[in-house]
Design a protein around this motif. Structure first.
Motif, short mmCIF file in Angstrom:
data_model
loop_
_atom_site.label_atom_id
_atom_site.label_comp_id
_atom_site.label_asym_id
_atom_site.label_seq_id
_atom_site.Cartn_x
_atom_site.Cartn_y
_atom_site.Cartn_z
N ALA A 129 0.83 -1.21 0.00
CA ALA A 129 0.00 0.00 0.00
C ALA A 129 0.86 1.25 0.00
O ALA A 129 0.60 2.21 -0.75
CB ALA A 129 -0.93 -0.01 1.21
N MET A 130 1.92 1.26 0.81
CA MET A 130 2.77 2.45 0.90
C MET A 130 3.65 2.60 -0.33
O MET A 130 3.79 3.71 -0.88
CB MET A 130 3.64 2.36 2.17
N ILE A 131 4.22 1.50 -0.81
CA ILE A 131 5.08 1.55 -2.01
C ILE A 131 4.26 1.97 -3.22
O ILE A 131 4.66 2.84 -4.00
CB ILE A 131 5.75 0.17 -2.24
N THR A 132 3.08 1.37 -3.39
CA THR A 132 2.21 1.72 -4.52
C THR A 132 1.74 3.16 -4.43
O THR A 132 1.65 3.87 -5.44
CB THR A 132 1.01 0.76 -4.58
N GLY A 133 1.45 3.60 -3.20
CA GLY A 133 1.03 4.99 -3.00
C GLY A 133 2.08 5.98 -3.46
O GLY A 133 1.79 6.95 -4.16
N GLY A 138 4.01 9.58 -8.14
CA GLY A 138 5.21 10.08 -8.79
C GLY A 138 6.40 10.29 -7.89
O GLY A 138 7.39 10.93 -8.30
N LEU A 139 6.36 9.77 -6.66
CA LEU A 139 7.49 9.93 -5.72
C LEU A 139 8.42 8.72 -5.87
O LEU A 139 8.43 7.80 -5.04
CB LEU A 139 6.97 10.07 -4.29
N SER A 140 9.19 8.73 -6.93
CA SER A 140 9.98 7.56 -7.30
C SER A 140 11.11 7.27 -6.32
O SER A 140 11.38 6.12 -6.01
CB SER A 140 10.55 7.75 -8.71
N GLY A 164 4.87 -1.58 -8.90
CA GLY A 164 5.09 -0.24 -8.36
C GLY A 164 6.54 0.18 -8.43
O GLY A 164 6.86 1.31 -8.82
N VAL A 165 7.45 -0.72 -8.08
CA VAL A 165 8.87 -0.41 -8.08
C VAL A 165 9.39 -0.21 -9.50
O VAL A 165 10.19 0.70 -9.76
CB VAL A 165 9.67 -1.51 -7.36
#
Length: 449
Positions: A129-133, A138-140, A164-165
């Motif tokens: 959830a946090m990584i996908t968020g 756009g916070l790569s 996501g990554v």
């Protein structure tokens, strides 16, 4: 049963006929609405449930929070979060992940991260959830750094994590991390997952490794239209316009069940832009509606304006802008303004300036390029006027930004900014890059500064 089979109408009928509803029946109906894409109806059902005196449980909360994220209703999401705390509802990883996901989709990543950090135990759904968020906002850098922390915590990623990554890797050029994901997907059997495979194609193409993107595309036994779009766009952004057109024709001839969509044509027209295929671009654009039933949108018009402008057809490009079905966006006007600078066309440049400075009055780049258009025509007074207008409005030039990866850590830095962290290593890599560029015969184009 009806909701699982996609028959929402019959599900509603059965639900309304239930004499004494309980929380389970409400939950099933709310979840069914959400899964079938009716997030708004799911929220209305939740309000009705509350008005009839029923209290939410963890399952209710997970569905309602997901629906809040879909429609961007931060207020109701916060209300649900408060209810969970007030009622002492037992929280599990699915509820926590739904809460974090809701905050991320509603744009409050700070609150999502606060919840994430306070959890004593984080399992895979919470990490995802946090990584996908981060990735979807756009916070790569944050995405990649959190992924590295997840690996250090010995939590094994799944397909959702990898997608996501990989999006973050493509955005920042972090190809080493992307390669690690590629190898992991091979070891774990996720390479044939259509979402992971497509994300790998997109990442490698954006990082310039087109050959690996082609290899993955060819190895995929199951491709959807998104997979084809990723490969067509990958060719396009790497200047392989003819290859992109060949692949597009292959899609049309070999995949009768897949229909080209709006994104496909953005890729096709972008291929024409990056390869200078002006007439081909005109032909594909004109064929969209009569042959494929796709009404061109602003993105397609932007591609055409960019294509014509880069080729020096500035009058035709401006004519496209004047006959748009909707107002031009800043991307389209910016492309045309840059072309006016490159071709020293002040007449059209001034027309574009009038529109783009109204549309983006705080974008420093528009003032700088406008000033240079005048300077190249030796209209020094007008050039100085644009710089003065920029100062009057308190607008400063946006510094250039770059990323570099050292030991799987992404470092972001801006022009005129000191490289305080591991600066010796970063300077060494930059000097090596500059040296290799000079060997290849590269010289900077100072006309564009």
């Amino acid at each position: 049963m009806y909701t699982r089979c996609g028959d929402l109408g019959s599900a509603w009928k059965v639900f309304d006929e239930i004499g004494e509803k309980d929380v389970v029946s409400w939950n099933v109906m709310i979840s069914g609405c959400l899964k079938m894409g009716f997030a708004g109806q799911a929220l209305e059902l939740f309000r009705r449930m509350r008005s009839e005196g029923f209290e939410l449980n963890g399952m209710t909360a997970a569905s309602v929070l997901a629906a809040c994220g879909e429609v961007g209703d931060l207020g109701l999401g916060q209300e649900v979060a408060s209810l969970l705390e007030e009622r002492g509802v037992e929280m599990n990883s699915f509820v926590w992940s739904a809460l974090i996901d809701m905050y991320a989709k509603c744009g409050d990543l700070e609150e999502g991260r606060r919840i994430f950090d306070k959890l004593p135990r984080r399992d895979l759904p919470v990490w995802n959830a946090m990584i996908t968020g981060y990735s979807q906002n756009g916070l790569s850098d944050e995405t990649i750094n959190l992924f590295n922390a997840m690996k250090e915590a010995n939590v094994e990623p799944d397909k959702m994590t990898l997608v996501g990554v990989l999006a973050a890797c493509g955005a920042t050029g972090a190809i080493e991390i992307g390669r690690w994901v590629d190898e992991f997907a091979l070891r774990s059997g996720l390479h044939q997952n259509v979402y992971v495979g497509t994300a790998l194609i997109d990442m490698y193409a954006k990082c310039g490794n087109v050959s690996r993107a082609i290899s993955i595309f060819g190895s995929m036994s199951n491709k959807n239209i998104v997979s084809w779009n990723a490969m067509i766009s990958g060719f396009a952004f790497n200047g392989k316009g003819k290859e992109a057109i060949v692949l597009f024709n292959q899609l049309r001839n070999e995949e009768p069940t897949l229909r080209p969509n709006e994104v496909t044509f953005v890729g096709v027209l972008t291929a024409c832009v990056h390869s200078g295929l002006v007439q081909e671009g005109r032909d594909w654009f004109r064929s969209m509606k009569p042959e494929f039933g796709i009404v061109p949108k602003i993105e397609h018009y932007s591609c055409m304006v960019d294509l014509l402008a880069r080729a020096g057809h500035l009058e035709e490009a401006w004519n496209f802008v004047l006959h748009l079905p909707e107002k031009p966006d800043a991307i389209m006007l910016g492309a045309l303004l840059c072309a006016c600078r490159n071709y020293r066309n002040v007449e059209i440049g001034e027309k574009v300036m009038m529109k783009i400075l109204k549309l983006e009055p705080s974008n420093s780049g528009n003032y700088v390029i406008s000033s240079k258009i005048y300077a190249r025509s030796k209209r020094w007074g007008d050039s100085a006027r644009m710089r003065g207008l920029m100062r009057e409005r308190g607008i400063s030039k946006t510094p250039g930004c770059s990323w570099i990866v050292v030991d799987n850590q992404v470092h972001e830095f801006h022009a005129s900014e000191g490289l305080w962290a591991i600066s010796m290593e970063i300077h060494l890599i930059l000097e090596t890059l500059i040296y290799e560029l000079s060997i290849e015969g590269y010289t900077p184009n100072i006309d564009l500064l």
